[in-house]
Design a protein around this motif. Sequence first.
Motif, PDB file in Angstrom:
ATOM      1  N   ARG A   1      11.670   7.952  -7.988  1.00  0.00           N
ATOM      2  CA  ARG A   1      11.335   9.254  -8.580  1.00  0.00           C
ATOM      3  C   ARG A   1      11.620  10.409  -7.633  1.00  0.00           C
ATOM      4  NH1 ARG A   1       5.367   8.133 -10.912  1.00  0.00           N
ATOM      5  NH2 ARG A   1       5.989   7.086 -12.833  1.00  0.00           N
TER       6      ARG A   1
ATOM      7  N   TRP B   1       5.862  13.019  -0.189  1.00  0.00           N
ATOM      8  CA  TRP B   1       5.371  14.249  -0.782  1.00  0.00           C
ATOM      9  C   TRP B   1       5.572  15.425   0.180  1.00  0.00           C
ATOM     10  CZ3 TRP B   1       1.393  17.537   0.654  1.00  0.00           C
ATOM     11  CH2 TRP B   1       0.995  18.485  -0.297  1.00  0.00           C
TER      12      TRP B   1
ATOM     13  N   ARG C   1      -3.124   8.585   6.360  1.00  0.00           N
ATOM     14  CA  ARG C   1      -2.151   9.548   5.853  1.00  0.00           C
ATOM     15  C   ARG C   1      -2.024  10.737   6.790  1.00  0.00           C
ATOM     16  NH1 ARG C   1      -4.887  10.827   0.307  1.00  0.00           N
ATOM     17  NH2 ARG C   1      -3.112  12.169  -0.065  1.00  0.00           N
ATOM     18  N   GLN C   2      -3.159  11.244   7.217  1.00  0.00           N
ATOM     19  CA  GLN C   2      -3.108  12.445   8.061  1.00  0.00           C
ATOM     20  C   GLN C   2      -2.549  12.160   9.442  1.00  0.00           C
ATOM     21  OE1 GLN C   2      -6.868  14.758   7.954  1.00  0.00           O
ATOM     22  NE2 GLN C   2      -7.423  13.272   6.408  1.00  0.00           N
TER      23      GLN C   2
ATOM     24  N   GLU D   1       2.441   9.946   1.011  1.00  0.00           N
ATOM     25  CA  GLU D   1       2.110  11.142   1.781  1.00  0.00           C
ATOM     26  C   GLU D   1       3.372  11.704   2.453  1.00  0.00           C
ATOM     27  OE1 GLU D   1      -0.900  12.549   1.918  1.00  0.00           O
ATOM     28  OE2 GLU D   1      -0.314  14.134   3.316  1.00  0.00           O
TER      29      GLU D   1
ATOM     30  N   ARG E   1       5.314  12.963 -15.142  1.00  0.00           N
ATOM     31  CA  ARG E   1       5.611  11.676 -14.499  1.00  0.00           C
ATOM     32  C   ARG E   1       4.389  10.772 -14.410  1.00  0.00           C
ATOM     33  NH1 ARG E   1       8.815  13.590  -9.158  1.00  0.00           N
ATOM     34  NH2 ARG E   1      10.878  13.873 -10.123  1.00  0.00           N
TER      35      ARG E   1
ATOM     36  N   ARG F   1     -10.907   2.868   1.670  1.00  0.00           N
ATOM     37  CA  ARG F   1     -10.645   4.111   0.956  1.00  0.00           C
ATOM     38  C   ARG F   1     -10.683   5.304   1.911  1.00  0.00           C
ATOM     39  NH1 ARG F   1     -14.395   7.520  -0.824  1.00  0.00           N
ATOM     40  NH2 ARG F   1     -16.050   5.957  -0.828  1.00  0.00           N
TER      41      ARG F   1
ATOM     42  N   GLU G   1      -2.779  15.740  -5.277  1.00  0.00           N
ATOM     43  CA  GLU G   1      -3.773  14.907  -4.615  1.00  0.00           C
ATOM     44  C   GLU G   1      -4.692  14.251  -5.645  1.00  0.00           C
ATOM     45  OE1 GLU G   1      -3.893  14.394  -1.313  1.00  0.00           O
ATOM     46  OE2 GLU G   1      -5.682  13.130  -1.388  1.00  0.00           O
TER      47      GLU G   1
ATOM     48  N   GLU H   1      -8.911   5.687  -7.714  1.00  0.00           N
ATOM     49  CA  GLU H   1     -10.006   6.208  -6.882  1.00  0.00           C
ATOM     50  C   GLU H   1     -10.904   7.170  -7.652  1.00  0.00           C
ATOM     51  OE1 GLU H   1      -9.285   7.940  -3.083  1.00  0.00           O
ATOM     52  OE2 GLU H   1      -8.021   6.297  -2.420  1.00  0.00           O
TER      53      GLU H   1
ATOM     54  N   ARG I   1      -7.712   5.245   4.294  1.00  0.00           N
ATOM     55  CA  ARG I   1      -6.423   5.703   3.757  1.00  0.00           C
ATOM     56  C   ARG I   1      -6.202   7.181   4.047  1.00  0.00           C
ATOM     57  NH1 ARG I   1      -7.514   2.094  -0.776  1.00  0.00           N
ATOM     58  NH2 ARG I   1      -8.443   3.759  -2.003  1.00  0.00           N
ATOM     59  N   ASP I   2      -7.269   7.972   3.882  1.00  0.00           N
ATOM     60  CA  ASP I   2      -7.118   9.407   4.145  1.00  0.00           C
ATOM     61  C   ASP I   2      -6.801   9.666   5.612  1.00  0.00           C
ATOM     62  OD1 ASP I   2      -7.705   9.735   1.510  1.00  0.00           O
ATOM     63  OD2 ASP I   2      -9.733  10.480   1.818  1.00  0.00           O
TER      64      ASP I   2
ATOM     65  N   HIS J   1       0.856  -1.194   0.000  1.00  0.00           N
ATOM     66  CA  HIS J   1       0.000   0.000   0.000  1.00  0.00           C
ATOM     67  C   HIS J   1       0.885   1.234   0.000  1.00  0.00           C
ATOM     68  CE1 HIS J   1      -3.704  -2.159   0.496  1.00  0.00           C
ATOM     69  NE2 HIS J   1      -3.223  -2.828   1.517  1.00  0.00           N
ATOM     70  N   ASP J   2       0.679   2.104  -0.974  1.00  0.00           N
ATOM     71  CA  ASP J   2       1.616   3.226  -1.107  1.00  0.00           C
ATOM     72  C   ASP J   2       1.146   4.513  -0.463  1.00  0.00           C
ATOM     73  OD1 ASP J   2      -0.402   4.019  -2.778  1.00  0.00           O
ATOM     74  OD2 ASP J   2       0.926   4.685  -4.392  1.00  0.00           O
ATOM     75  N   HIS J   3      -0.092   4.584   0.034  1.00  0.00           N
ATOM     76  CA  HIS J   3      -0.645   5.893   0.388  1.00  0.00           C
ATOM     77  C   HIS J   3       0.100   6.571   1.534  1.00  0.00           C
ATOM     78  CE1 HIS J   3      -2.852   2.814   2.643  1.00  0.00           C
ATOM     79  NE2 HIS J   3      -3.005   3.720   3.591  1.00  0.00           N
TER      80      HIS J   3
ATOM     81  N   ARG K   1      -6.945  19.783  -0.026  1.00  0.00           N
ATOM     82  CA  ARG K   1      -6.803  18.511  -0.737  1.00  0.00           C
ATOM     83  C   ARG K   1      -8.010  17.618  -0.498  1.00  0.00           C
ATOM     84  NH1 ARG K   1      -1.489  16.546   2.009  1.00  0.00           N
ATOM     85  NH2 ARG K   1      -1.597  14.758   0.632  1.00  0.00           N
ATOM     86  N   GLN K   2      -8.420  17.535   0.755  1.00  0.00           N
ATOM     87  CA  GLN K   2      -9.524  16.633   1.064  1.00  0.00           C
ATOM     88  C   GLN K   2     -10.852  17.130   0.523  1.00  0.00           C
ATOM     89  OE1 GLN K   2      -9.553  15.352   5.297  1.00  0.00           O
ATOM     90  NE2 GLN K   2      -7.623  16.445   5.372  1.00  0.00           N
TER      91      GLN K   2
ATOM     92  N   TRP L   1      -2.740  11.697  -7.774  1.00  0.00           N
ATOM     93  CA  TRP L   1      -2.430  10.495  -7.024  1.00  0.00           C
ATOM     94  C   TRP L   1      -3.668   9.606  -6.873  1.00  0.00           C
ATOM     95  CZ3 TRP L   1      -4.263   8.801  -2.279  1.00  0.00           C
ATOM     96  CH2 TRP L   1      -3.568   7.729  -1.712  1.00  0.00           C
ATOM     97  N   ARG L   2      -4.820  10.226  -6.593  1.00  0.00           N
ATOM     98  CA  ARG L   2      -6.048   9.436  -6.469  1.00  0.00           C
ATOM     99  C   ARG L   2      -6.445   8.828  -7.821  1.00  0.00           C
ATOM    100  NH1 ARG L   2      -9.179  10.341  -1.545  1.00  0.00           N
ATOM    101  NH2 ARG L   2      -8.124  11.917  -0.320  1.00  0.00           N
TER     102      ARG L   2
ATOM    103  N   ARG M   1      -4.282   5.820  -8.505  1.00  0.00           N
ATOM    104  CA  ARG M   1      -4.695   4.675  -7.693  1.00  0.00           C
ATOM    105  C   ARG M   1      -5.998   4.070  -8.142  1.00  0.00           C
ATOM    106  NH1 ARG M   1      -2.720   3.454  -2.543  1.00  0.00           N
ATOM    107  NH2 ARG M   1      -4.507   2.076  -2.389  1.00  0.00           N
TER     108      ARG M   1
ATOM    109  N   ASP N   1      -3.937  20.716   3.681  1.00  0.00           N
ATOM    110  CA  ASP N   1      -4.557  19.414   3.936  1.00  0.00           C
ATOM    111  C   ASP N   1      -6.070  19.480   3.753  1.00  0.00           C
ATOM    112  OD1 ASP N   1      -2.024  18.564   4.472  1.00  0.00           O
ATOM    113  OD2 ASP N   1      -2.270  18.450   6.638  1.00  0.00           O
TER     114      ASP N   1
END
Lengths: 289, 289, 289, 289
Positions: free
Chosen positions: A139, A112, A263-264, A109, D139, A256, D109, D118, A259-260, A103-105, D263-264, D112-113, D116, D260
Motif C-alpha cells: 500500500r 508512516w 516505535r519511538q 511506524e 484503505r 502493548r 494512530e 487495541e 510497542r509504543d 509484528h507490524d508496529h 498521538r500518544q 492503526w490501533r 490491531r 508524537d
Amino acid sequence: MSTEPDTTARLLITCPDQPGIVAAVTTFLYHHGVNITELDQHSTDPEGGRFFLRLEFQTPHLDVPRAALERAFREAVASHFEMNWRISYAADKPRMALLVSRHDHALMELLWRWQRGELRVDIPVVISNHPDLREAVERFGVRYEHVAIDAATHAESEARMLALLDGQCDFIVLARYMRILSAEFVARYPQRIINIHHSFLPAFVGADPYQQAYDRGVKLIGATAHYVTRDLDQGPIIDQDTARVSHRHEVPDLRRLGRDLERQVLARAVRWHVEDRVIVNGNKTIVFA
Amino acid sequence: MSTEPDTTARLLITCPDQPGIVAAVTTFLYHHGVNITELDQHSTDPEGGRFFLRLEFQTPHLDVPRAALERAFREAVASHFEMNWRISYAADKPRMALLVSRHDHALMELLWRWQRGELRVDIPVVISNHPDLREAVERFGVRYEHVAIDAATHAESEARMLALLDGQCDFIVLARYMRILSAEFVARYPQRIINIHHSFLPAFVGADPYQQAYDRGVKLIGATAHYVTRDLDQGPIIDQDTARVSHRHEVPDLRRLGRDLERQVLARAVRWHVEDRVIVNGNKTIVFA
Amino acid sequence: MSTEPDTTARLLITCPDQPGIVAAVTTFLYHHGVNITELDQHSTDPEGGRFFLRLEFQTPHLDVPRAALERAFREAVASHFEMNWRISYAADKPRMALLVSRHDHALMELLWRWQRGELRVDIPVVISNHPDLREAVERFGVRYEHVAIDAATHAESEARMLALLDGQCDFIVLARYMRILSAEFVARYPQRIINIHHSFLPAFVGADPYQQAYDRGVKLIGATAHYVTRDLDQGPIIDQDTARVSHRHEVPDLRRLGRDLERQVLARAVRWHVEDRVIVNGNKTIVFA
Amino acid sequence: MSTEPDTTARLLITCPDQPGIVAAVTTFLYHHGVNITELDQHSTDPEGGRFFLRLEFQTPHLDVPRAALERAFREAVASHFEMNWRISYAADKPRMALLVSRHDHALMELLWRWQRGELRVDIPVVISNHPDLREAVERFGVRYEHVAIDAATHAESEARMLALLDGQCDFIVLARYMRILSAEFVARYPQRIINIHHSFLPAFVGADPYQQAYDRGVKLIGATAHYVTRDLDQGPIIDQDTARVSHRHEVPDLRRLGRDLERQVLARAVRWHVEDRVIVNGNKTIVFA
C-alpha cells in the motif's frame, strides 16, 4: 535543526585527539565557501584519546565540485591528523532496507514517517520471513519480498536475502525481525544494521523479554535500538527509553505498552543514523543529537 | 491522599481469590462505624489466584476498641477467607533504622524529609561502618552508632548491629550501605529491609554499577529500591526510575546524576512502605500507590 | 564533562552570524596553546541571524597571561566580528547570594549540593524576610541575614539588601523568595537573578500556582527556573520539568511533589549558569547543556 | 488489566459520599454471582463530598438477564444512595466517529490501533472538512465523508455533519479537526467529544500553540486531550504529556516532536474513555487508569 536539505552536507571525523583539529577543519571549510550550521565534537580524553567531530554545513556557495573538495580535504587536513572521515550530502538519500517478521508496529511506524517526509530515505525493499504483511507494505508503494527461513534452509535463505540487498541498500533496519542473522550476514553490513530490542538492555537479553520483565517484577519496561554485531543483543546502543508499569500489567499489557516504546526508540535511532549523527566507538556510540 | 493521620488506619489483606471478599470486608467495616477513604485491590487471577486488598479508613466513629475490632474481624471475616492480614494505625509511627557507609546523599534525603514531616516515622538510630557522618546525623538529633566491620569481624559486628536494632526498629533502610548483610541478618527482618541499588535492576547487579553502565554504553542510567533477600540484588523491586545520559557523561557524571535518582527512588519506596502501600507477593511487589 | 576545574576556562561569544567565526576563534586559541575540550554553537539564522558560541578549554599550556590573552583576542578576533564575549576561569568561583522566605527545600538543596562540591560557587550570604531558617543556614557555615520587608518599608528593605549584596555577589538565586523585587533592584542584576517558579510557565503565573493547577485539573504539575526581569514570571526560561499527578492528589500533595521538581529544576539551572552554559537571547535562552 | 472482553462489564457510579456505599454495591453484585476484577473509588471529601466508583466485573455466572440486574440494582442500591450510574458491557463496542482536517497523524494512530485490536470500538465514519485523507481512510475499510465548511456555510455544514453522526456514534474524537464546533453542536454530545490540543493546557490556548511555545522559549512542549465544552480549550482534561526541547528546535521541529506527543496522549485518552475509566466531575476528570 530544520535546514534546507538539498544544500546540506555533513562531515564526520574520527581521529586521535590533538590540539588544532577544529581550527584546521573549520579554516579549510571557510576557505572553500562553506557555512557551518552545526558543529559537535567529543573527545574520550584530550590527552591521547579519540576525537570525534560532526559538522553540518551548507554548500550553496561551494567553490569546487564535490570530488575536488574531498580530495583537497584529504590532502590538506585529513591525512595530517590520520582521520577516518566521510562527507555525505543530504540530497543523496540513503537506501534503507527493512526486515520484519509478523509484528507490524515498528515497520508501520517507519513507513508512516517515511511517507510523511520525516525520514529522508529511499526504501528499496521490505523482506519478511512471513507473507502476512505484504498488503500493508505494498500500500505504501514499497516492494515486499517473502523469504521463508528455517533451520534447514538458513544459509540458503540468507543468500536469497543478500541477493535482494547487496548493492541495493545502504543500511538495514530489523523492525522486529525475529530470526538471528548469521555472523557472515552481519559482517557484510558493519555498523549498518539497526535492531530494536524490546527491553532495556543489558537487562533481559534473548527471547521474550516482556515475559522476563514480568517474571522479575520490574517497575519500568524498556526498549533499545542498537547496531547489530555478531554477539546477540551486545552491539553498540544508539538509543533507549523506558515506561512505567505496575503489578496491574500482565504480559500482554507489557507488550502493548512496549510497542509504543519500540516505535519511538527505533524511529529516533533511524533518524539519527540517517542524519549521520551516530558514530560508533568500539562497543559504544557517540550520538550528536 | 492527604488524610488526617491520627485517625487513619490501614487494613492489608492477602488471601486466595474467591467471590465475595470485598463485600465481606467492607460490610464488616461499615457495621463498625468505619469510613473507607481508599480501597485498592489486585488479583493475580480471578480463578484460583491470590487476592490483595488495601483499605485506608478513618476511625473517629469506631464503635469498639482496637483489640476488639481486630478480634471481631478475625472471627467474622478473616478466618473464613484464610486471610493473611494486619491493621496498622497511622498514629503509631513505625521505627526506621538507617544503615549507611560513606555516601551521604540517600541518608540526607531521608533525614531531610523526616525533619520536614514528609516521612511519618521515628528514627531510633543510624548505624554506619564509618565514623564520617556522625556530625551530619547528630545535627538532626538522631543517634549515630559507628560499627566497624571487616571480613574477620563480620559476625561479631553484625551481632553488635543486631543488639542496637532488635526491638528498637520495625524496618531498616540501607541508604547506600556498602557491606553485604549475612543471610542470618536478613532473615531477622524479612521484607523489612529496603535497599537502594544504583542501577536499573536486573541490569548491572553487583559492584560499581555506574562503571558497568559506562562500559556498556547505555543511554539511560537507573536506580532500584528493593527489599533485601539473601540473594544479592535479587529481592522484590519496590520502585525504579531512569535518567537520560549520553556519551558526554563519564563515570563521575553518572554518579552525580545517579545520586539524584537514588534519592528520589529510595524516598518514594520508603514512603510507600511506611504508608503500608507495598505487599510482597513471592519475588514481586504489589504497590498500591 | 568531568574536567579538571582548576585549568578550565570558558569563552562565551554572541555576534552577528557570518562565515568564518569558528575558524577564526579556534585558530586563535590553537596558536596560544589552548586545548578545546567542549565546543557548542548555535545560529538563529545563518543568513543575518545571531551566532552563539561556547568553548571550554584547558589552559595548562597557555603561553601568555590572562590579560594578554584577552587583549589579543579582542584585537585579533572579537572586534572584527563585533562580538559580545567574555572568558571565565573555573578557578575563579562565582559568588552566589541566596534569597529565601520560609520554604526551605530549594535552599537546602542548593546548600547541600554546594557542601558536597557539586556547585562550584562561594556563598557570601543568605538573605531572608523571615528569621526562621537562620539555624539551618548557619550550620553550613553560611552567613544569614534577616531583612524584614513589608509594603511600607519595601524601598528601605531593598536598600538594606542591596547594601549586603552589591560588590559581594555575582548572581542571586531566589530559592522560593516570595516577595516581588522592584524594577530598580532587578535592573541592578540583569540576567543575574534566577528564580524558581512553581508551575510550568506560562501556565499559572502569579500567586499559588499549585492551587491554580488543582482548580484547572491538570494531569501534570511543573516547575520553571528563569531569569528575573521586571515583568513577573515573564523572564527567559532556563529549565522546566513536569511530574504526573492525578485526581487523587490534593493541593498539599501537589505542593509535596512540586517541591521535588523545584529542587531539581533549580539545581540544574544554577549549575548551568555557574558553568556558563546559558546565554540570554532576547526573552529566550540558549542552553549549551 | 487483560481481561476477557466478552464477559466483562463495568459499573460507574457517582453519588454523594456517605458510609456504606462500597459494602452495598459489592454485596449486591456478590449475591448476583458476579466476580469483581477491578475496583477503584475516589471521594472529593468523605464529609459531604462526591463519591466516584468504578467496578469491572465478569458476568459468566450472572444469574439474571441484564435488564433484570439493572432494575434490581436501581431498586436495591442506586435509589437509596441517589446514584448516577450506568453499566456498560465490553461486548457492546462503542461507536467512535472521527473528525479531522488535514493533519493525518492523530487519525492514523487511532485507525492503526483500531485495526490491531487495541481499541475496541466500531468506527462508523470519518468526517473531514478537506478531501485529502479519503484514500488513507478508506484503505482501512472506513467510510469517509467530506463536509466542506466555511464561515458562510457553518450552520448548514454542521447540520450535515450531525445528520451523519446522530444515532450513528456514541462519541466523537477531534483528531486535529481545526474548525471550532458551535455551542449547539457541542451540547449534543456532552462529555462525549474528545479533542487533542497541541500544547500543555492551560498554556498556549488558541491558535498555533507551537509558534506560541517557540516565541516564549519554553523547554518542554506538551499535548492535552480533553473533553470539548463550549469554552474553547477549557474543557475537562483527560490526559497530558510533555517532551523536552531546546533552543535548537525551531517551529517545524516542535511540530514534528509534538505530533508524537499528540498521538500518544490522544490514544491513551481514547482508550480510557472506551474502557469507561473517565468520569467528569465539574471541569475536572477522575481517571481510574
